[in-house]
Design a protein around this motif. Structure first.
Motif, PDB file in Angstrom:
ATOM      1  N   LYS A  67       5.800 -11.755 -28.348  1.00 31.01           N
ATOM      2  CA  LYS A  67       5.596 -12.545 -29.571  1.00 31.01           C
ATOM      3  C   LYS A  67       4.333 -13.387 -29.454  1.00 31.01           C
ATOM      4  O   LYS A  67       3.534 -13.463 -30.407  1.00 31.01           O
ATOM      5  CB  LYS A  67       6.804 -13.432 -29.866  1.00 31.01           C
ATOM      6  CG  LYS A  67       6.663 -14.162 -31.195  1.00 31.01           C
ATOM      7  CD  LYS A  67       7.939 -14.840 -31.635  1.00 31.01           C
ATOM      8  CE  LYS A  67       7.696 -15.614 -32.936  1.00 31.01           C
ATOM      9  NZ  LYS A  67       8.900 -16.344 -33.365  1.00 31.01           N
ATOM     10  N   ASP A  81       8.098 -11.683 -35.098  1.00 31.29           N
ATOM     11  CA  ASP A  81       9.504 -11.451 -34.724  1.00 31.29           C
ATOM     12  C   ASP A  81       9.914 -10.005 -35.010  1.00 31.29           C
ATOM     13  O   ASP A  81      10.534  -9.350 -34.179  1.00 31.29           O
ATOM     14  CB  ASP A  81      10.426 -12.411 -35.495  1.00 31.29           C
ATOM     15  CG  ASP A  81      10.589 -13.744 -34.766  1.00 31.29           C
ATOM     16  OD1 ASP A  81      10.709 -13.722 -33.531  1.00 31.29           O
ATOM     17  OD2 ASP A  81      10.593 -14.791 -35.443  1.00 31.29           O
ATOM     18  N   ASP A  82       9.552  -9.528 -36.195  1.00 28.42           N
ATOM     19  CA  ASP A  82       9.921  -8.153 -36.562  1.00 28.42           C
ATOM     20  C   ASP A  82       9.271  -7.140 -35.625  1.00 28.42           C
ATOM     21  O   ASP A  82       9.898  -6.162 -35.211  1.00 28.42           O
ATOM     22  CB  ASP A  82       9.490  -7.845 -38.007  1.00 28.42           C
ATOM     23  CG  ASP A  82      10.353  -8.597 -39.017  1.00 28.42           C
ATOM     24  OD1 ASP A  82      11.415  -9.120 -38.622  1.00 28.42           O
ATOM     25  OD2 ASP A  82       9.948  -8.665 -40.197  1.00 28.42           O
ATOM     26  N   VAL A  84       8.253  -7.606 -32.553  1.00 26.34           N
ATOM     27  CA  VAL A  84       8.880  -7.670 -31.226  1.00 26.34           C
ATOM     28  C   VAL A  84      10.163  -6.825 -31.227  1.00 26.34           C
ATOM     29  O   VAL A  84      10.428  -6.076 -30.283  1.00 26.34           O
ATOM     30  CB  VAL A  84       9.193  -9.129 -30.828  1.00 26.34           C
ATOM     31  CG1 VAL A  84      10.075  -9.160 -29.581  1.00 26.34           C
ATOM     32  CG2 VAL A  84       7.904  -9.902 -30.578  1.00 26.34           C
ATOM     33  N   GLN A  85      10.929  -6.942 -32.314  1.00 26.11           N
ATOM     34  CA  GLN A  85      12.150  -6.120 -32.421  1.00 26.11           C
ATOM     35  C   GLN A  85      11.791  -4.633 -32.346  1.00 26.11           C
ATOM     36  O   GLN A  85      12.441  -3.856 -31.646  1.00 26.11           O
ATOM     37  CB  GLN A  85      12.844  -6.398 -33.762  1.00 26.11           C
ATOM     38  CG  GLN A  85      13.320  -7.821 -33.935  1.00 26.11           C
ATOM     39  CD  GLN A  85      14.763  -8.009 -33.492  1.00 26.11           C
ATOM     40  OE1 GLN A  85      15.610  -7.180 -33.792  1.00 26.11           O
ATOM     41  NE2 GLN A  85      15.031  -9.057 -32.757  1.00 26.11           N
ATOM     42  N   ASP A  86      10.755  -4.248 -33.072  1.00 28.73           N
ATOM     43  CA  ASP A  86      10.335  -2.836 -33.067  1.00 28.73           C
ATOM     44  C   ASP A  86       9.915  -2.389 -31.662  1.00 28.73           C
ATOM     45  O   ASP A  86      10.291  -1.310 -31.205  1.00 28.73           O
ATOM     46  CB  ASP A  86       9.151  -2.614 -34.021  1.00 28.73           C
ATOM     47  CG  ASP A  86       9.540  -2.802 -35.481  1.00 28.73           C
ATOM     48  OD1 ASP A  86      10.750  -2.837 -35.781  1.00 28.73           O
ATOM     49  OD2 ASP A  86       8.616  -2.925 -36.323  1.00 28.73           O
TER      50      ASP A  86
ATOM     51  N   ASP B  57       1.321 -16.956 -23.440  1.00 30.73           N
ATOM     52  CA  ASP B  57       2.295 -18.045 -23.530  1.00 30.73           C
ATOM     53  C   ASP B  57       3.512 -17.557 -24.301  1.00 30.73           C
ATOM     54  O   ASP B  57       3.373 -17.066 -25.415  1.00 30.73           O
ATOM     55  CB  ASP B  57       1.673 -19.243 -24.257  1.00 30.73           C
ATOM     56  CG  ASP B  57       0.586 -19.895 -23.408  1.00 30.73           C
ATOM     57  OD1 ASP B  57       0.705 -19.837 -22.172  1.00 30.73           O
ATOM     58  OD2 ASP B  57      -0.382 -20.435 -23.989  1.00 30.73           O
ATOM     59  N   PRO B  58       4.714 -17.698 -23.718  1.00 37.49           N
ATOM     60  CA  PRO B  58       5.913 -17.262 -24.440  1.00 37.49           C
ATOM     61  C   PRO B  58       6.100 -18.091 -25.700  1.00 37.49           C
ATOM     62  O   PRO B  58       5.890 -19.294 -25.688  1.00 37.49           O
ATOM     63  CB  PRO B  58       7.053 -17.529 -23.442  1.00 37.49           C
ATOM     64  CG  PRO B  58       6.399 -17.716 -22.117  1.00 37.49           C
ATOM     65  CD  PRO B  58       5.028 -18.240 -22.391  1.00 37.49           C
ATOM     66  N   VAL B  59       6.436 -17.433 -26.785  1.00 36.64           N
ATOM     67  CA  VAL B  59       6.715 -18.112 -28.050  1.00 36.64           C
ATOM     68  C   VAL B  59       8.177 -17.873 -28.381  1.00 36.64           C
ATOM     69  O   VAL B  59       8.640 -16.737 -28.350  1.00 36.64           O
ATOM     70  CB  VAL B  59       5.804 -17.567 -29.178  1.00 36.64           C
ATOM     71  CG1 VAL B  59       6.225 -18.140 -30.528  1.00 36.64           C
ATOM     72  CG2 VAL B  59       4.344 -17.882 -28.893  1.00 36.64           C
ATOM     73  N   PRO B  60       8.931 -18.954 -28.682  1.00 38.36           N
ATOM     74  CA  PRO B  60      10.364 -18.774 -28.950  1.00 38.36           C
ATOM     75  C   PRO B  60      10.600 -17.809 -30.109  1.00 38.36           C
ATOM     76  O   PRO B  60       9.875 -17.822 -31.102  1.00 38.36           O
ATOM     77  CB  PRO B  60      10.842 -20.183 -29.313  1.00 38.36           C
ATOM     78  CG  PRO B  60       9.833 -21.088 -28.710  1.00 38.36           C
ATOM     79  CD  PRO B  60       8.522 -20.352 -28.735  1.00 38.36           C
ATOM     80  N   LEU B  61      11.630 -16.972 -29.945  1.00 39.57           N
ATOM     81  CA  LEU B  61      11.959 -15.997 -30.975  1.00 39.57           C
ATOM     82  C   LEU B  61      12.884 -16.614 -32.008  1.00 39.57           C
ATOM     83  O   LEU B  61      13.494 -17.663 -31.768  1.00 39.57           O
ATOM     84  CB  LEU B  61      12.660 -14.795 -30.331  1.00 39.57           C
ATOM     85  CG  LEU B  61      11.857 -14.064 -29.256  1.00 39.57           C
ATOM     86  CD1 LEU B  61      12.770 -13.129 -28.487  1.00 39.57           C
ATOM     87  CD2 LEU B  61      10.712 -13.292 -29.881  1.00 39.57           C
ATOM     88  N   ALA B  62      12.982 -15.944 -33.162  1.00 37.30           N
ATOM     89  CA  ALA B  62      13.952 -16.372 -34.166  1.00 37.30           C
ATOM     90  C   ALA B  62      15.347 -16.361 -33.550  1.00 37.30           C
ATOM     91  O   ALA B  62      15.631 -15.562 -32.651  1.00 37.30           O
ATOM     92  CB  ALA B  62      13.891 -15.436 -35.373  1.00 37.30           C
ATOM     93  N   SER B  65      17.819 -13.230 -32.042  1.00 34.66           N
ATOM     94  CA  SER B  65      16.980 -12.027 -31.980  1.00 34.66           C
ATOM     95  C   SER B  65      17.609 -10.919 -31.140  1.00 34.66           C
ATOM     96  O   SER B  65      17.582  -9.750 -31.523  1.00 34.66           O
ATOM     97  CB  SER B  65      15.607 -12.364 -31.396  1.00 34.66           C
ATOM     98  OG  SER B  65      14.788 -12.934 -32.378  1.00 34.66           O
ATOM     99  N   ARG B  68      20.548  -9.365 -32.902  1.00 36.23           N
ATOM    100  CA  ARG B  68      20.081  -8.562 -34.022  1.00 36.23           C
ATOM    101  C   ARG B  68      19.562  -7.212 -33.529  1.00 36.23           C
ATOM    102  O   ARG B  68      19.847  -6.166 -34.103  1.00 36.23           O
ATOM    103  CB  ARG B  68      18.959  -9.335 -34.756  1.00 36.23           C
ATOM    104  CG  ARG B  68      18.493  -8.708 -36.042  1.00 36.23           C
ATOM    105  CD  ARG B  68      17.976  -9.795 -37.009  1.00 36.23           C
ATOM    106  NE  ARG B  68      16.772 -10.468 -36.539  1.00 36.23           N
ATOM    107  CZ  ARG B  68      15.522 -10.105 -36.868  1.00 36.23           C
ATOM    108  NH1 ARG B  68      15.344  -9.062 -37.667  1.00 36.23           N
ATOM    109  NH2 ARG B  68      14.492 -10.776 -36.434  1.00 36.23           N
ATOM    110  N   LEU B  69      18.820  -7.251 -32.418  1.00 44.39           N
ATOM    111  CA  LEU B  69      18.273  -6.013 -31.870  1.00 44.39           C
ATOM    112  C   LEU B  69      19.401  -5.085 -31.410  1.00 44.39           C
ATOM    113  O   LEU B  69      19.377  -3.883 -31.691  1.00 44.39           O
ATOM    114  CB  LEU B  69      17.339  -6.331 -30.697  1.00 44.39           C
ATOM    115  CG  LEU B  69      16.758  -5.121 -29.961  1.00 44.39           C
ATOM    116  CD1 LEU B  69      15.940  -4.241 -30.913  1.00 44.39           C
ATOM    117  CD2 LEU B  69      15.886  -5.579 -28.786  1.00 44.39           C
ATOM    118  N   ARG B  72      21.032  -3.454 -34.260  1.00 46.88           N
ATOM    119  CA  ARG B  72      20.173  -2.407 -34.794  1.00 46.88           C
ATOM    120  C   ARG B  72      20.237  -1.149 -33.925  1.00 46.88           C
ATOM    121  O   ARG B  72      20.328  -0.034 -34.436  1.00 46.88           O
ATOM    122  CB  ARG B  72      18.741  -2.937 -34.863  1.00 46.88           C
ATOM    123  CG  ARG B  72      17.687  -1.862 -35.032  1.00 46.88           C
ATOM    124  CD  ARG B  72      16.314  -2.496 -35.115  1.00 46.88           C
ATOM    125  NE  ARG B  72      15.252  -1.515 -34.959  1.00 46.88           N
ATOM    126  CZ  ARG B  72      13.955  -1.788 -35.074  1.00 46.88           C
ATOM    127  NH1 ARG B  72      13.568  -3.014 -35.353  1.00 46.88           N
ATOM    128  NH2 ARG B  72      13.053  -0.839 -34.910  1.00 46.88           N
TER     129      ARG B  72
END
Ligand SMILES: [Zn+2]
Lengths: 215, 222
Positions: A67, A81-82, A84-86, B57-62, B65, B68-69, B72
């Motif tokens: 991300k 975010d999307d 990263v999911q992909d 730098d790590p960025v916090p995910l929604a 996440s 959700r993955l 999916r």
């Protein structure tokens, strides 16, 4: 069965008090009684056993970094975010095609993220080399026998990048993080194209030398 | 046979970072199939990318996440494997094409719309719609024929796919890449013995040099 394994995995992550999987996880949690596995071993478990626990560990480490990479390259928060999911979905499905002799896990994920970004942000196809191409001219130089682990390669390369002359390192950072071609970078910096080309060549030759020492 | 003329490192870097335009990426991916040396360079450039990713730098995910993955993935079929491109055309006079290029030729070379020049000694087909001023062409030059001396308003980049040609800068054979810009004037002559096929990217028009070239069709027989 799969559900059970997943629950087991989530349980020990909770037991260990690992930071949540969605945040910037800073520690690499290891399940009790298990010695730390390399990223390559984790990905192999994902490929062979559809190992949710291993996948959760890879996700915890790489997803926030993916991300960060995608944000720097211009994706807004929601799109990043999307994507990263992909990227992680592709990693799950293609885990069996990962070859630790070709690349480390971080390198493999970098190429997936790069291609996904080109597809999503530029709406272009990404032509890729295919190692199964019947016309591929084989490499006569002996391929590396032992695999290079993510940790080894990363640490070695990172120190080699840190030791580059600053004008070479900053060119590489611009190239990888700003989606700028070498000619755009030259124009922006007001440098002759030839200067930029020779700095790039020197930098990459030096880093290649550092990687060769490892193999 | 190993290529002797390669893309520049800066062009391989653009390919590895993803900033190269699609036509340039196509030419380089096709060269990589034929060039182990550049494959090693690109592998190193990808490793640098992996290192840059590791250092991001790590960025916090929604929130949610990972959940959700996994939801999916439970419902998702694996994506199709990349396609194998068209089969070789058995009666093609050319060497087999690299797979990245064949993926752009669903109906083979014959499925392209070719325009003939110089009485059929040169044939050109547009492979992709232009990207800005950059055109992506397959150029077929009959054995022994030549293209008039010319220079360029922008970049010209060619990958030799079959046969070969010779110009002021040397001989170029299958797998070789020649890059030219507005400082370069050259007159490529296809080698005798076999027809020459190239994947050629041209930005801007060719500028023909000399009193004859400025008056005639750009492509004439030798
Ligand atoms: Zn090469």
């Amino acid at each position: 069965m799969i559900r059970d394994r997943r629950h087991a995995c989530m349980t020990w992550l909770v037991v260990l008090g690992a930071p949540d999987l969605d945040g910037g996880m800073t520690t690499e949690a290891t399940p009790p009684g298990e010695t730390a596995r390399s990223f390559e071993e984790l990905l192999e478990s994902v490929a062979l056993d559809r190992d949710h626990m291993a996948f959760a560990l890879l996700f915890a480490h790489f997803a926030p970094r993916l991300k960060g990479y995608l944000r720097r390259l211009g994706a807004d928060d929601g799109l990043a975010d999307d994507l990263v999911q992909d990227v992680m979905a592709i990693a799950w499905h293609r885990a069996h095609r990962f070859d630790p002799c070709q690349a480390s896990v971080s390198t493999w994920l970098f190429t997936i993220a790069r291609n996904r970004r080109i597809d999503a942000l530029r709406r272009e196809r990404r032509p890729e080399l295919d190692f199964n191409d019947p016309v591929l001219i084989p490499d006569e130089e002996a391929p590396p026998e032992q695999t290079v682990s993510n940790g080894q390669e990363g640490a070695h390369l990172r120190s080699a990048i840190a030791n580059l002359p600053v004008e070479q390192a900053s060119l590489l950072h611009k190239a990888y993080f700003e989606d700028k071609s070498h000619s755009v970078i030259a124009a922006e910096l007001g440098l002759p194209l030839g200067t930029v080309k020779s700095r790039i060549r020197l930098a990459v030759e030096r880093l290649r030398g550092a990687l060769r020492e490892l193999r | 046979m190993i290529p002797r003329h390669h893309p520049e490192m800066a062009q391989l870097l653009d390919y590895a970072t993803g900033s190269a335009a699609e036509p340039v990426a196509l030419l380089i991916a096709s060269h990589l199939a034929l060039c182990p040396a550049c494959r090693r360079d690109v592998a190193a450039l990808d490793s640098i990318g992996g290192c840059m990713l590791e250092d991001s730098d790590p960025v916090p995910l929604a929130e949610g996440s990972f959940e959700r993955l996994m939801d999916r993935l439970r419902g998702e079929a694996p994506p199709e494997e990349p396609d194998g491109g068209t089969q070789d055309e058995p009666d093609s006079p050319f060497d087999p094409l690299p797979l990245p290029l064949r993926r752009y030729l669903p109906k083979g070379l014959r499925g392209l719309s070719w325009s003939s020049l110089a009485g059929g000694r040169i044939r050109i087909a547009e492979l992709l719609p232009p990207v800005g001023s950059l055109r992506t062409q397959l150029v077929h030059v009959r054995a022994g024929s030549s293209i008039l001396p010319h220079t360029h308003r922008g970049m010209e980049m060619s990958l030799i796919l079959s046969g070969g040609y010779t110009d002021e800068y040397g001989q170029f054979l299958r797998g070789d890449v020649e890059t030219a810009d507005d400082t370069v004037t050259h007159r490529p002559v296809a080698d005798t013995g076999a027809d020459c096929l190239t994947l050629t990217l041209v930005a801007g028009d060719l500028r023909f040099v000399g009193p004859v070239g400025t008056l005639l069709s750009p492509f004439i027989k030798s």
